[in-house]
Scaffold this active site. Structure first.
Site: not given
Lengths: 249, 311
Positions: B35-38, B40, B55, B147
């Site tokens: 995802g945008g944050m890294g 998993v 994550k 979100d």
């Protein structure tokens, strides 16, 4: 000029600061500029050559000349002086420069022959030509993706060579061999750690640890190269995300 | 130089992307998503001998706002113990600098994948009710999700519903003092836009101050997304939740879910004014037994009167 296709050794070790390579490549000191450009050339000459061959449908000899000319202009700061990292990634900028140069050549219907003035690089075009034959793209639809993938291939190929040298220097040949077996050679990925441990006379936990070491080192080398070849922290992180993981086409 | 085939290149890219877990209690199994944050990852917790999800923010991103946001997310979730919110087990930094947190490994489908196999509106609305319960709980602890979208909801094989991705959640000011520091770690600056177009409240998209009604808006968008079959009443409920002005929306997630529950129970809903005939129909529908008795009595009475008249 020494082997221009090799990026190993201390020559590639620029400080990991922003703009390092770009700033150095614009330096008034020829030696510093050339060292910086060696890194750029090593990373980009094959993608540029293959791109000219496929995107512009150039014959082998003409593509060689155009590739030489492109990097000669790069060495003379003709292109990089116009590079604005706020507006584009270096990779995109260089590809656009190639397009402009080849397009202008075609328009003028003749190429500027620099003869003895042009610095001729020692580039192993035969290997690039051999690689082109292995690429299953009769007519690549998206040449931007093609250029990005060839660039990634070149970055990783160089990183593998560098890792091999580092591992040999540190007596960790087996670490490198494990990475080569699992991640480079076809067929190795299906082997279990137990099978590999038996083959190499190791404990399965050693296989895990050695492989982790080699992969960590590889990542470090790739990121170091990338940092040298990007012009800002933001570009570095975007390119790292696309080079490692899943985002690359 | 070694020529790398496409498959070797892909393997190397994945290998170089694999986090270094060598000196931790976790052993990598596979990558579940990016995802945008890294990324998993499914990993084995070798101490507790169970699979969990990690994550992880890549090392080159860990020193940035993304790394802070991951820690923020872990700390927020840790404060929200609820069956609809995935529990966090561990948080920290890997030897190579990557920031990570470990959480329960969620088995199941993303909401958008899951509901495509559900034809019944009632089934979908029951899932929606569970989402509302989790979000309402978070609001009661002073946390906004900000979100909410189908990609951030997981539905498990036993019908459990989990609200994921609290990376851009916000702690409301009135509970910051109670939140003992970590929860207030990463407020979003005024003017910063984080969220997903289509599910994001207008005031959030403009970077203005938001409160819990921004989540009410997102839930309305989610309800609209789930309203396949286009029930007019559910359409009215989602429209009210998605009103342009926060003041015109439901005052709370509880009010929104109550309206949906009323719809499921055949009761009137606040967002959908009914005509007297509709109300009569609803009353008749709910009092069928009494109506039949009265009708039977009237028929018998009429027959009796006619019989007497004929005599």
């Amino acid at each position: 000029m020494p082997n221009d296709t090799g990026i190993g050794g201390d020559k590639g070790a620029f400080p990991t600061t922003r703009w390092s390579l770009i700033v150095a490549s614009r330096s008034e000191q020829a030696e510093e500029r050339h060292r910086a450009l060696e890194v750029l050339i090593a990373a980009y000459w094959k993608p540029v050559y293959k791109y000219i061959r496929l995107r512009w449908n150039k014959e082998n000899e003409e593509a060689k000349d155009l590739t030489q000319e492109f990097f000669a202009r790069l060495l003379e700061k003709e292109f990089l002086d116009r590079f604005d990292p706020e507006r584009a990634k270096l990779r995109t900028f260089l590809r656009v420069c190639v397009d402009r140069m080849v397009g202008n050549e075609e328009k003028a219907a003749h190429r500027l022959k620099r003869g003895g003035e042009m610095q001729v690089l020692s580039l192993d075009f035969e290997s690039a030509e051999g690689e082109l034959r292995q690429i299953d793209v009769a007519a690549p639809g998206d040449m931007d993706e093609f250029f990005a993938r060839e660039w990634a291939r070149n970055v990783f190929s160089a990183a593998i060579e560098r890792l091999r040298e580092d591992c040999e220097a540190r007596g960790k040949q087996i670490h490198f061999r494990l990475l080569e077996l699992y991640d480079v050679e076809e067929g190795g990925k299906d082997l279990t750690y137990e099978e590999v441990a038996k083959r190499f006379g190791l404990k399965p936990s050693d296989v895990t640890n050695y492989l982790s070491y080699a992969r960590r080192e590889l990542r470090g080398i790739v990121l170091k190269q990338l940092r040298q070849m990007t012009a800002s922290e933001d570009e570095f992180r975007r390119e790292a995300r696309s080079l490692l993981g899943v985002e690359l086409p | 130089m070694t020529y790398l085939s496409d498959s070797a290149l892909n393997r190397l890219r994945a290998a170089a992307d694999t986090p270094d877990l060598s000196s931790t209690r976790y052993r990598p199994i596979d990558k579940l998503g990016q995802g945008g944050m890294g990324g998993v990852y499914r990993v084995e917790d070798t101490v507790l001998q169970r699979e969990v999800a990690l994550k992880i923010i890549a090392a080159f991103d860990s020193g940035t706002e993304l790394g802070e946001r991951l820690l923020h997310e872990a700390r927020v979730i840790a404060q929200l113990e609820h069956p609809g919110i995935v529990p966090v087990h561990d948080v920290g930094r890997l030897p190579d600098g990557c920031v990570f947190y470990a959480m329960k490994l969620v088995q199941g489908d993303r909401l958008d994948d899951h509901i495509s196999g559900l034809e019944s509106l009632a089934e979908r609305l029951r899932i929606f009710g569970k989402i509302c319960e989790a979000v309402s709980f978070a609001h009661s602890r002073g946390v906004l999700h900000r979100d909410l979208k189908p990609q951030n909801i997981m539905v498990g094989p036993f019908g459990e519903v989990l609200v994921m991705d609290w990376g851009i959640s916000k702690v409301l000011g009135n509970t910051e003092a109670k939140a003992s520091g970590p929860l207030a770690l990463l407020g979003t600056n005024h003017g910063t836009v984080l969220g997903t177009p289509g599910f994001m409240a207008p005031e959030q998209a403009r970077g203005e101050h938001v409160d819990h009604r921004a989540d009410v808006f997102s839930l309305g968008a989610l309800l609209q997304f789930m309203n396949v079959g286009s029930s007019r009443v559910i359409g009215a409920i989602s429209s009210k939740a998605m009103a342009e002005k926060p003041g015109d929306r439901y005052a709370s997630v509880h009010d929104l879910s109550t309206d949906v529950a009323h719809f499921l129970d055949g009761l009137p809903v606040s967002a959908y004014p009914e005509s007297w005939t509709t109300r009569l129909q609803r009353w008749a529908g709910k009092n069928k037994a009494w109506l039949l008795l009265i009708l039977a009595y009237l028929i018998m009475r009429t027959l009796f009167i006619l019989w007497r008249a004929a005599e």
